[in-house]
Design an enzyme around this catalytic site. Structure first.
Site, mmCIF file in Angstrom:
data_model
loop_
_atom_site.group_PDB
_atom_site.id
_atom_site.type_symbol
_atom_site.label_atom_id
_atom_site.label_comp_id
_atom_site.label_asym_id
_atom_site.label_seq_id
_atom_site.Cartn_x
_atom_site.Cartn_y
_atom_site.Cartn_z
ATOM 1 N N TRP A 10 0.725 -1.395 -0.017
ATOM 2 C CA TRP A 10 -0.168 0.002 0.033
ATOM 3 C C TRP A 10 0.797 1.276 0.053
ATOM 4 O O TRP A 10 0.311 2.377 -0.259
ATOM 5 C CB TRP A 10 -1.037 -0.085 1.296
ATOM 6 C CG TRP A 10 -2.129 -0.934 1.167
ATOM 7 C CD1 TRP A 10 -2.534 -1.662 -0.167
ATOM 8 C CD2 TRP A 10 -2.954 -1.200 2.094
ATOM 9 N NE1 TRP A 10 -3.837 -2.274 0.046
ATOM 10 C CE2 TRP A 10 -4.267 -2.174 1.485
ATOM 11 C CE3 TRP A 10 -3.206 -1.100 3.418
ATOM 12 C CZ2 TRP A 10 -5.272 -2.459 2.177
ATOM 13 C CZ3 TRP A 10 -4.340 -1.260 4.097
ATOM 14 C CH2 TRP A 10 -5.266 -2.069 3.443
ATOM 15 N N HIS A 98 12.914 -2.006 -0.750
ATOM 16 C CA HIS A 98 12.195 -1.702 -1.905
ATOM 17 C C HIS A 98 12.828 -0.258 -2.398
ATOM 18 O O HIS A 98 13.227 0.402 -1.883
ATOM 19 C CB HIS A 98 10.706 -0.930 -1.310
ATOM 20 C CG HIS A 98 9.620 -0.830 -2.601
ATOM 21 N ND1 HIS A 98 9.870 0.260 -3.216
ATOM 22 C CD2 HIS A 98 8.801 -1.576 -2.857
ATOM 23 C CE1 HIS A 98 8.790 0.187 -4.198
ATOM 24 N NE2 HIS A 98 8.245 -0.722 -4.171
ATOM 25 N N GLU A 100 11.950 2.331 -3.656
ATOM 26 C CA GLU A 100 11.522 3.595 -3.179
ATOM 27 C C GLU A 100 12.419 4.001 -1.879
ATOM 28 O O GLU A 100 12.700 5.155 -1.887
ATOM 29 C CB GLU A 100 9.979 3.761 -3.128
ATOM 30 C CG GLU A 100 9.336 3.710 -4.275
ATOM 31 C CD GLU A 100 7.990 3.183 -4.171
ATOM 32 O OE1 GLU A 100 7.479 3.137 -3.243
ATOM 33 O OE2 GLU A 100 7.354 3.000 -5.263
ATOM 34 N N GLY A 174 5.181 1.537 -10.757
ATOM 35 C CA GLY A 174 3.986 2.830 -10.854
ATOM 36 C C GLY A 174 3.837 3.455 -12.294
ATOM 37 O O GLY A 174 3.499 4.625 -12.472
ATOM 38 N N SER A 213 3.487 -2.638 -11.989
ATOM 39 C CA SER A 213 2.330 -2.081 -12.820
ATOM 40 C C SER A 213 1.545 -3.570 -12.904
ATOM 41 O O SER A 213 1.213 -3.874 -14.006
ATOM 42 C CB SER A 213 2.726 -1.798 -14.318
ATOM 43 O OG SER A 213 3.327 -0.449 -13.888
ATOM 44 N N GLY A 234 1.350 -2.756 -6.223
ATOM 45 C CA GLY A 234 1.062 -1.427 -5.392
ATOM 46 C C GLY A 234 -0.148 -0.865 -6.239
ATOM 47 O O GLY A 234 -1.188 -1.148 -5.226
ATOM 48 N N GLY A 235 -0.159 -0.130 -6.913
ATOM 49 C CA GLY A 235 -1.406 0.770 -7.409
ATOM 50 C C GLY A 235 -2.432 -0.139 -7.514
ATOM 51 O O GLY A 235 -3.490 0.434 -6.999
HETATM 52 P P1 PGA Z 1 3.039 -0.677 -8.813
HETATM 53 O O1 PGA Z 1 4.138 -0.958 -7.664
HETATM 54 O O2 PGA Z 1 2.014 -2.043 -8.855
HETATM 55 O O3 PGA Z 1 2.075 0.233 -8.371
HETATM 56 O O4 PGA Z 1 3.731 -0.664 -10.065
HETATM 57 C C1 PGA Z 1 4.623 -2.174 -7.212
HETATM 58 C C2 PGA Z 1 5.542 -1.876 -6.067
HETATM 59 O O5 PGA Z 1 6.190 -0.763 -5.884
HETATM 60 O O6 PGA Z 1 5.815 -2.792 -5.148
#
Ligand code: PGA
Length: 251
Positions: A10, A98, A100, A174, A213, A234-235
């Protein structure tokens, strides 16, 4: 032999009310799937405890995960969270490294290795993230990069069987531009080969997820790959209905 894992990430989304509302939507929709697919939600720290209580009330097999943790058991580490604090909230999985965090917070692989080791020592399963940037891919260095990230983040090959790896190419996260199934299979197969060289046949039991994605529309292609054992999402995990659809498409 490897039970697929579908894990939601999330990120910095959802208040307590939103998180428990999501559970009320998702859990009934996921009923009956637990034999075929293990499902986990990596939520913000503040939502974990109320989510654990809600899961108990709903009586479901959904697992809880955290998105990070610190490796020391306690002490003067302002802003950090320990394995024991997460364990108390019923957390089974911890995302480690991760992209990020690696990029925005300059988290290096030696720190990620400490987090993985501490999570395992506390009885939790790290979801270790690795993945290349667009420029590394363009330079033809993806495999070298992945191998280096694995070696540096996995100082503890002795207990490699207790981890999950998530292959997440940074350019796919993302962006709506998922890797092709062939590219995901090639990278995940390579990761398994590296694990096998280092940890032996244990590698055959390690789950390797694809992330970047992933959606209800493309999950089927990834699940058809022999070395992809699930997804980190994620999304498409933020809405209970779309995550439930994604799960259904894995069955
Ligand atoms: P995403 O993110 O599905 O939005 O691309 C995946 C993640 O960062 O774990």
């Amino acid at each position: 032999m490897r039970k697929p894992l579908l894990a939601a990430n999330w990120k910095m989304n959802k208040t307590v009310a939103e998180a428990t509302g999501w559970l009320q939507g998702f859990c009934p929709a996921a009923e009956g799937s637990e034999e075929a697919v293990e499902c986990a939600v990596c939520a913000p720290f503040t939502a974990l405890w109320p989510m654990a209580q809600e899961l108990e009330r709903l009586g479901t097999a959904l697992r809880l995960g955290a998105q990070d943790m610190y490796w020391e058991p306690a002490g003067a580490f302002t802003g950090e969270i320990s394995a024991a604090m997460l364990g108390e909230c019923g957390v089974s999985y911890v995302i480690c490294g991760h992209s990020e965090r690696r990029t925005l917070l300059q988290e290096g692989s030696s720190v990620v290795a400490k987090k993985c080791a501490a999570a395992i020592a506390a009885g939790m399963t790290p979801i270790l993230c690795v993945g290349e940037s667009q420029s590394i891919r363009d330079g033809g260095l993806t495999k070298e990069w992945l191998e280096a990230q694995l070696f540096e983040s996995l100082e503890f090959w002795d207990n490699a069987q207790e981890i999950v790896i998530a292959y997440e190419p940074i350019w796919a996260i993302g962006t709506g531009q998922a890797a092709s199934a062939a590219d995901a299979e090639e990278a995940c197969g390579f990761i398994r080969q590296v694990l096998r060289e280092r940890a032996g046949e244990v590698a055959d039991g390690i789950r390797i997820l694809y992330g970047g994605s992933v959606s209800a529309g493309n999950i089927g292609e990834f699940m058809a790959c022999g070395n992809v054992d699930g997804a980190l999402v994620g999304g498409a995990s933020l809405k209970a209905e779309s995550f439930a659809e994604l799960l259904r498409n894995m069955l």
